[in-house]
Design an enzyme around this catalytic site. Structure first.
Site, mmCIF file in Angstrom:
data_model
loop_
_atom_site.group_PDB
_atom_site.id
_atom_site.type_symbol
_atom_site.label_atom_id
_atom_site.label_comp_id
_atom_site.label_asym_id
_atom_site.label_seq_id
_atom_site.Cartn_x
_atom_site.Cartn_y
_atom_site.Cartn_z
ATOM 1 N N LYS A 115 56.401 19.074 -27.564
ATOM 2 C CA LYS A 115 56.291 17.848 -28.591
ATOM 3 C C LYS A 115 55.087 17.431 -28.837
ATOM 4 O O LYS A 115 54.925 16.928 -30.269
ATOM 5 C CB LYS A 115 57.400 17.014 -28.166
ATOM 6 C CG LYS A 115 58.758 17.779 -28.017
ATOM 7 C CD LYS A 115 59.383 17.948 -29.203
ATOM 8 C CE LYS A 115 60.800 18.184 -29.430
ATOM 9 N NZ LYS A 115 61.322 18.682 -30.938
ATOM 10 N N TYR A 130 58.672 21.007 -22.343
ATOM 11 C CA TYR A 130 59.165 20.149 -23.454
ATOM 12 C C TYR A 130 58.194 19.227 -24.150
ATOM 13 O O TYR A 130 57.815 19.003 -25.254
ATOM 14 C CB TYR A 130 60.471 19.501 -23.369
ATOM 15 C CG TYR A 130 61.086 18.716 -24.511
ATOM 16 C CD1 TYR A 130 61.978 19.298 -25.429
ATOM 17 C CD2 TYR A 130 61.131 17.310 -24.305
ATOM 18 C CE1 TYR A 130 62.394 18.778 -26.562
ATOM 19 C CE2 TYR A 130 61.813 16.528 -25.266
ATOM 20 C CZ TYR A 130 62.310 17.185 -26.312
ATOM 21 O OH TYR A 130 63.197 16.404 -27.487
#
Length: 306
Positions: free
Chosen positions: A171, A167
């Site tokens: 991101k 993640y």
């Protein structure tokens, strides 16, 4: 809603708009006068399953408020499918003016136990998905010489967090993607910005309290409802932000933040060049006070929202 936004009659695609932050943004877009393409495949937090019900619920809410909306249940994580999302806007409303890349999943695991499949799944939705949908919208944006991208990054990538290598990498990659879009498409009147949202939603609802103090803090965090991020997203999509591009913002309940971006902060020079030993003896002492400490998002945002 003030006409300073200039969103009346424009068309906005919001991915992951079947609930949470995406639904809040879709509703706020409609409130500002935009026609909204609600993209959501109705999967679980981990990306399993699928249902049109979440998107249908958002559509009903927009229409109940007098707005116009269409539904796309195509996945952002596949190039051909992502093109269908943009085509849905063109077929239904004849144009596309705004893309909000919000769709996401989580498969948190400590790094040394992370399965490659969990890495690929998260990167495919967040990073590849943001590229695919943005790339599909780039051509109509270029032709009409206008358009706005709003991408969702995260303090997990900007700062750091435990158990989120997939993640966090995706991101932070989105930040680089957004900056490249801003640079490459500026001449076409296209803008691209990022938001690091704070919200109590299904993406954070798995946080567990181990003490009464932690339980009390979680209750305060729950005040950061998903829709508190929507005004910033709508602003960045609007004409009011026509001079804003390549930036990173955050919304945290009643607080707004503008993030700095990576730039050199110290330098040292040695006319005869560097050896590993010279770096250890001379460069490191000069740099040491300016090294960024290893920390998590919660360490930096250590105060509760008010």
């Amino acid at each position: 809603m003030s006409d300073i936004l200039g969103l009346e009659g424009k068309v906005a695609i919001v991915t992951g708009a079947g609930g949470g932050i995406g639904r809040g943004i879709a509703l706020e877009m409609a409130k500002a006068g935009a026609k909204v393409v609600i993209n959501d495949i109705g999967v679980s937090l981990g990306g399993e399953g699928g249902s049109a019900s979440p998107a249908e619920e958002t559509k009903a809410m927009i229409e109940a408020g007098g707005g116009q909306a269409a539904i796309s249940t195509d996945s952002v994580s596949d190039w051909e499918s992502a093109q269908k999302i943009v085509q849905c806007a063109l077929d239904t409303f004849g144009q596309v003016d705004v893309v909000v890349n919000n769709a996401g999943i989580l498969r948190d695991t400590i790094f040394h136990k992370m399965d490659p499949a969990d890495w690929r799944a998260v990167v495919d939705v967040h990073l590849n998905g943001s590229f695919y949908v943005s790339r599909a919208a780039a051509e109509p944006f270029r032709q009409q010489m206008s358009g706005a991208f709003v991408h969702m990054t995260s303090t997990s990538g900007l700062i750091g967090n435990f158990g989120q290598a997939n993640y966090s990498a995706a991101k932070l990659g989105i930040v680089g993607l957004s900056k490249s879009i801003a640079l490459d498409m500026e001449r076409f009147g296209v803008r691209s910005n990022c938001i690091a949202p704070f919200a109590w939603s299904r993406m954070t609802g798995s946080i567990q309290a181990k003490t009464p103090e932690e339980a009390e803090r979680i209750e305060r965090l729950k005040q950061m409802t998903p829709e508190t991020n929507a005004p910033l997203a709508v602003f960045l999509a609007s004409d009011a932000a026509k001079e804003v591009t390549g930036q990173i913002f955050a919304a945290r309940l009643n607080e707004l933040f503008l993030f700095n971006q990576t730039r050199p902060i110290r330098s040292v020079h040695k006319a005869e060049g560097w050896t590993p030993e010279a770096i250890a003896e001379r460069a490191l002492p000069a740099f040491k006070a300016s090294l960024t400490p290893l920390g998590r998002s919660g360490d930096v945002f250590s105060w509760d929202p008010v």
